[in-house]
Write an enzyme that holds these catalytic residues in place. Structure first.
Site, mmCIF file in Angstrom:
data_model
loop_
_atom_site.group_PDB
_atom_site.id
_atom_site.type_symbol
_atom_site.label_atom_id
_atom_site.label_comp_id
_atom_site.label_asym_id
_atom_site.label_seq_id
_atom_site.Cartn_x
_atom_site.Cartn_y
_atom_site.Cartn_z
ATOM 1 N N GLU A 119 40.311 33.230 43.085
ATOM 2 C CA GLU A 119 39.688 34.548 42.880
ATOM 3 C C GLU A 119 38.191 34.341 42.865
ATOM 4 O O GLU A 119 37.678 33.555 42.070
ATOM 5 C CB GLU A 119 40.201 35.176 41.590
ATOM 6 C CG GLU A 119 41.677 35.531 41.670
ATOM 7 C CD GLU A 119 42.031 36.306 42.926
ATOM 8 O OE1 GLU A 119 41.343 37.283 43.256
ATOM 9 O OE2 GLU A 119 42.994 35.918 43.617
ATOM 10 N N CYS B 55 32.587 39.949 37.873
ATOM 11 C CA CYS B 55 32.876 39.969 39.307
ATOM 12 C C CYS B 55 33.094 41.406 39.766
ATOM 13 O O CYS B 55 32.912 41.740 40.922
ATOM 14 C CB CYS B 55 34.091 39.112 39.604
ATOM 15 S SG CYS B 55 35.490 39.576 38.605
#
Ligand code: NAD
Length: 524
Positions: free
Chosen positions: A295, A329
């Protein structure tokens, strides 16, 4: 019924952990006491934990308080190549024993771990405030998410231990069972140093894998505290290792080791791609293709339509861009606004962001704390200078006051979609605002990115909302709300394109990535 193992554990329905309301005097006091307790522990030395053995190397890594970098939060013995090898190899040796532990037992340990963190919530909050520079509410959200991951994955594991029945052919008993993979290497980032580290670790453990955790060098104390929880909850000392060490020195080694079966990584695009490349090359004696769950970064956009509720769009953009100093993020780093409402939006946003106060994260008076370290601070300030050339500085644009790694929340308007600050992940409190001709062009700009993690759209027009549902190419799309704050169970999290493998943490499919399915047909 197509199971080999029948778990009998029954758990109440999953519910997200509620957040502490710090406006209540009792909660405030409890948090202040936790901060004082953790502050008293500053400077303690932490050993490596290699398959249950506490190891000192004398080579110490220091983690500091980003609000006041002369304060040493903790000192950690760093692993060397030999210890890294030992961690993977002992995990490999113990794997068959751990894989044989009934899923129900592993789930019970996990639920116990959730309970331990819950009972020490403010203490964990305090570690996050001091080591990661999180404000109280941001720390609380991180800890609550860690609890959620434990509770949620526990329940999901029971589901995989009792899979849906298969078609039964005449004269056969047909089964599908889910088996763990082997040794997993867990490499988390510093920005959700408890939730993401815990989530990736417990997902691997509860599915029956053994794990080598290599925490971020910025936040190792939080990882050490979590390792204590795992042991207290009953996870066998040999089921995991906690290995503090540099990415370059020991990271490559554990990724490339022939006995490593999978790597669960969350972090930047460049490191993720490198790990993916290293893992793809089979090593001598390796008998599997390594699985990589990666990720990675984001360049998340919020589209503000001319038919939006402008006040709520301003609020959503401001909170998404500057919560935890833009170091999520999922943070909004691009606001793409229809030209019909652009000037009004920009004016309102400027006022809203100018009111955000920056200061030490242990003091509850500030909306924003410091960025994580000096390197990040320098890089963000460099981007701000680039931004000043690429657009019009609306507010911020300079370091904040005080000795911590503070940066003012910065908004740069009139940014072209080709600009660097529109395309590159900055990972700090910097927002680019771009004007679009209409909704179509706004969506086009939003999709003009190599990333595809989160995104949001503010519009009261159902046709445009529908268009965004179909065309906005992101793993996590939000409509008429901010683009941060994914909740376990409700918003499975993971991105498209260079944002990663779309693993959907906190979703019903996540654990499958830590399992392999075996089909068994027996003639009866
Ligand atoms: P990073 O890539 O610098 O580091 C991530 C981890 O990788 C750290 O533990 C680091 O020590 C380790 N590492 C570095 N080099 C390594 C190597 N050669 N081998 C093995 N491990 C190595 O990222 P970061 O600065 O910790 O985190 C910020 C980044 O993470 C941002 O790009 C952010 O977008 C991303 N992020 C993504 C998600 C998501 O779910 N997509 C969530 C949080 C953060």
């Amino acid at each position: 019924m197509s199971t080999i193992e029948t778990p009998t554990l029954t758990l109440p329905e999953f519910k997200n952990e509620p957040y502490t309301d710090f406006s209540q005097p009792g909660n405030r006091l409890s948090m202040e006491q936790a901060l004082a307790k953790v502050h008293d522990e500053f400077g303690r030395e932490y050993e490596l934990l290699i398959a249950g053995e506490r190891v000192k190397t004398g080579d110490l890594l220091k983690s500091v308080n980003p609000s006041c970098p002369r304060e040493i939060v903790a000192l950690h013995h760093k692993a060397n190549a030999e210890l890294a090898r030992r961690a993977v190899e002992s995990a490999y040796e113990y794997f068959p024993e751990w894989a044989d532990v009934p899923a129900r037992t592993r789930v019970e340990m996990l639920i116990r771990a959730a309970g331990i963190i819950r009972s020490r919530k403010h203490e964990f909050d305090a570690w996050l405030v001091y080591e990661a520079g999180k404000t109280w509410p941001e720390a609380e959200a991180d800890v609550a998410e860690a609890i959620d991951f434990c509770e949620y994955y526990g329940r999901q594991m029971l589901r995989f231990a009792r899979p849906d029945p298969l078609v039964q052919l005449p004269g056969e008993k047909d089964d599908l069972v889910y088996l763990p993979l082997g040794v997993g290497v867990v490499i988390p980032p510093w920005n959700f140093p408890l939730a993401i580290m815990a989530g990736m670790t417990v997902a691997a453990l509860v599915t029956g894998n053994t794990v080598v955790i290599k925490p971020s060098s910025d936040t190792p104390a939080i990882a050490a505290k979590f390792a204590e929880v795992l042991l207290e909850a009953g996870f066998p000392p040999r089921s995991f290792s906690l290995m503090v060490g540099s990415g370059a020195e020991v990271g490559d080694l554990i990724v490339t080791h022939s006995k490593t079966r999978f790597i669960s990584f969350t972090g930047s695009r460049d490191v993720g791609l490198r790990i993916n490349e290293l893992a793809a090359k089979p090593q001598k004696g390796q008998v599997w293709i390594k699985r990589v769950i990666a990720e990675m970064g984001g360049k998340d956009a919020i589209v503000v339509d001319r038919e939006a509720d402008l006040n709520s769009a301003v609020e959503g953009v401001a909170l998404s861009a500057f919560g935890y100093q833009g170091q999520k993020c999922s943070a909004c780093s691009r606001a793409i606004v229809d030209e019909a409402v652009y000037d009004e939006f920009v004016e309102k946003l400027k006022q809203r962001v100018s009111s955000m106060k920056v200061g030490p994260s242990d003091k509850p008076d500030y909306y924003m704390g410091p960025v994580i370290n000096d390197r990040a601070r320098k890089s963000i300030l460099e981007y701000i200078e680039v931004g000043k050339r690429e657009g019009r500085l609306l507010t911020g644009g300079a370091p904040g006051e005080g000795e911590g790694y503070f940066i003012q929340p910065t908004v740069i308007a009139d940014v072209s979609p080709k600009a660097r600050i529109f395309q590159e992940e900055i990972f700090g409190p910097v927002l680019a605002v771009t004007k679009a001709r209409d909704f179509d062009e706004a969506l086009e700009f939003a999709n003009d990115s190599e990333y595809g993690l989160t995104g949001a759209v503010y519009s009261q027009n159902p046709a445009k909302v529908d268009q965004a549902r179909r065309r906005f190419h992101v793993g996590n799309l939000y409509i008429n709300r901010k683009c941060t704050g994914a909740m376990v169970g409700a918003h499975p999290f993971g991105g498209f394109n260079m944002s990663g493998t779309d693993s959907k943490a906190g979703g019903p499919d996540y654990l499958l990535q830590f399992l392999q399915a075996k089909s068994i047909a027996e003639k009866v």
